[in-house]
Design a protein around this motif. Structure first.
Motif, PDB file in Angstrom:
ATOM      1  N   ALA A 145       0.846  -1.192   0.000  1.00 40.85           N
ATOM      2  CA  ALA A 145       0.000   0.000   0.000  1.00 40.85           C
ATOM      3  C   ALA A 145       0.884   1.245   0.000  1.00 40.85           C
ATOM      4  CB  ALA A 145      -0.904  -0.010   1.230  1.00 40.85           C
ATOM      5  N   HIS A 305      -4.781  -0.653  -2.713  1.00 37.96           N
ATOM      6  CA  HIS A 305      -4.384  -1.478  -1.572  1.00 37.96           C
ATOM      7  C   HIS A 305      -4.565  -0.715  -0.271  1.00 37.96           C
ATOM      8  CE1 HIS A 305      -2.739  -5.066  -3.535  1.00 37.96           C
ATOM      9  NE2 HIS A 305      -2.361  -4.261  -4.506  1.00 37.96           N
ATOM     10  N   ILE A 309      -7.169  -1.877   2.760  1.00 38.59           N
ATOM     11  CA  ILE A 309      -6.628  -2.127   4.099  1.00 38.59           C
ATOM     12  C   ILE A 309      -7.366  -1.268   5.128  1.00 38.59           C
ATOM     13  CG2 ILE A 309      -4.595  -1.801   5.577  1.00 38.59           C
ATOM     14  CD1 ILE A 309      -2.891  -2.631   3.155  1.00 38.59           C
ATOM     15  N   TYR A 356      -4.917  -8.723   2.773  1.00 41.48           N
ATOM     16  CA  TYR A 356      -5.092  -7.392   3.353  1.00 41.48           C
ATOM     17  C   TYR A 356      -5.280  -7.446   4.871  1.00 41.48           C
ATOM     18  CZ  TYR A 356      -6.010  -5.885  -1.464  1.00 41.48           C
ATOM     19  OH  TYR A 356      -5.905  -5.626  -2.809  1.00 41.48           O
ATOM     20  N   ASN A 359      -2.147  -6.832   7.151  1.00 36.65           N
ATOM     21  CA  ASN A 359      -1.749  -5.424   7.167  1.00 36.65           C
ATOM     22  C   ASN A 359      -2.708  -4.586   8.002  1.00 36.65           C
ATOM     23  OD1 ASN A 359       0.522  -5.647   5.465  1.00 36.65           O
ATOM     24  ND2 ASN A 359      -0.771  -5.665   3.652  1.00 36.65           N
TER      25      ASN A 359
END
Length: 426
Positions: A145, A305, A309, A356, A359
């Motif tokens: 990300a 991304h 997240i 995801y 994270n």
């Protein structure tokens, strides 16, 4: 002729044809040209190929014509070779069946290809072609990300580029503001670059008596070509987009009336008036990153991304889910949660979200989202934070406290008046 028939057959699978290069169909056409060129150069028809020819073809893909006996340097990655090889096997198998050669590509056929299960569980179709000449599939590598610092530097670069050259023509002003809106849309919608390029003015919905501000995105990579999703946005972001449309985009088409044809695209070229392509969006990010001195990878998909997240982290925090297993169980037990997260992200399956979650959990453990403890609309807070972090005047100077106060106080009062906030305001 055979290639045209194959792609007509592929169209029945509803593969994407959107985009400047024809979407998935265009990508596949480019991949298949390698086999077409190989057969032409070797004066051999597709159905005369044998297993040895296919081995030679894959070697040609790896090293090209300049293969050296001692030092062989691959000109393509294993992932690219695998994708091209699998597509060519599918094409040859289709061609064989069209000519009543059912086993042309099979374990005992002229070309020893076989169908095997695809280990990637997030794909709907669980089988793919394989052949002994093809490299082994490698673990999927995901982009990271984009960081808040990089986003801030990109926003700063939108002003600094023209400030450095002391330029102030309207076209340059338009490009500057278009870049800011492009960055904002990538950040708040989590849209793929082509989904952002396809946005029309009518896809931006502002606050009304019945609805909150939101963006309607066409969802790509789905079988249904007319599938759309709704992503809520803050009042401040909606206001910024509205200002861009009325003060900059409208003026551009007024200046070039008769020269530009208005196709209702939100992001239009300053020189032709045409809709920006997805490749132009990538180039714009690259231009800003270079000017900002960002050496690390910086591309539009990294914004997606980051957005996903953030959404996953908000779900984990809201429902007190502390692991991947808790997340999966929550999607099953919490009514409507599975549908809403897939609709928001535009993913095909929940398996696509797996990478995801880790994270998102890390961010929560590091206290990245302390504001989620307050009973206040996080979407509006994100819009306010964007102004606080990236707010600059047209000359690239930071906004004053008074400028910021004038901008955010009406929105904070609106939050309180609708019962969505708990802040004491003057």
């Amino acid at each position: 002729m055979e290639v045209n028939l194959y792609f007509q057959y592929r169209l029945t699978d509803n593969i994407s044809v959107l985009g400047a290069k024809g979407g998935t169909l265009g990508t596949n056409a480019a991949q298949l040209t390698h086999l077409v060129r190989y057969c032409y150069e070797n004066n051999i028809s597709f159905l005369d190929l044998n297993d040895s020819d296919f081995f030679n073809f894959i070697e040609h893909l790896k090293y090209g014509k300049k293969k050296l006996s001692k030092h062989c340097i691959k000109i393509r990655t294993d992932a690219n070779i695998l994708a091209i090889g699998r597509l060519c096997l599918d094409f040859l198998s289709y061609l064989g069946k069209k000519h009543f050669m059912e086993d042309f590509v099979s374990e005992s056929g002229c070309i020893h290809g076989k169908r095997q299960k695809n280990k990637r569980t997030n794909r709907k179709y669980g089988e793919c072609w394989h052949h002994g000449a093809l490299p082994l599939p490698q673990p999927t590598q995901y982009r990271s990300a984009i960081s808040d610092d990089y986003i801030s530097e990109l926003y700063a670069a939108t002003n600094a580029i023209f400030k450095k050259h002391d330029s102030g023509t309207f076209q340059e002003q338009y490009i500057r503001e278009r870049r800011k809106i492009m960055l904002t849309l990538l950040e708040i919608t989590g849209g793929r670059r082509q989904e952002i390029a396809l946005l029309d003015i009518s896809d931006i919905h502002f606050r009304s008596d019945k609805t909150h501000p939101h963006v309607v995105l066409r969802t790509l990579k789905h079988i249904n070509k007319n599938e759309f999703r709704v992503v809520p946005i803050s009042d401040m972001d909606a206001s910024a987009i509205d200002t861009f449309i009325k003060a900059y985009r409208a003026k551009l088409f007024k200046i070039y009336k008769g020269k530009f044809i208005d196709d209702n695209a939100l992001l239009s070229s300053s020189t032709t008036g045409k809709r920006l392509s997805e490749n132009t969006i990538t180039q714009e990010i690259s231009i800003l990153a270079r000017f900002a001195g960002i050496d690390a990878q910086c591309c539009p998909h990294m914004f997606r991304h980051k957005a996903i997240i953030k959404w996953v982290a908000n779900i984990l925090h809201r429902y007190q889910l502390s692991s991947s297993d808790d997340f999966e169980q929550g999607l099953i037990s919490i009514d409507g949660l599975k549908t809403s997260i897939l609709q928001l992200t535009g993913q095909k399956s929940l398996a696509s979200l797996n990478h995801y979650i880790g994270n998102a959990l890390t961010q929560l453990k590091n206290g990245i989202y302390p504001l989620s403890n307050i009973e206040i609309d996080l979407i509006q807070i994100d819009g306010i934070k964007r102004l606080l972090n990236y707010g600059q005047d047209v000359d690239g100077n930071p906004l004053t406290d008074l400028d910021i106060a004038k901008a955010i106080l009406p929105h904070l009062r609106e939050l309180n008046s609708t019962g969505r906030g708990s802040l004491k305001l003057p």
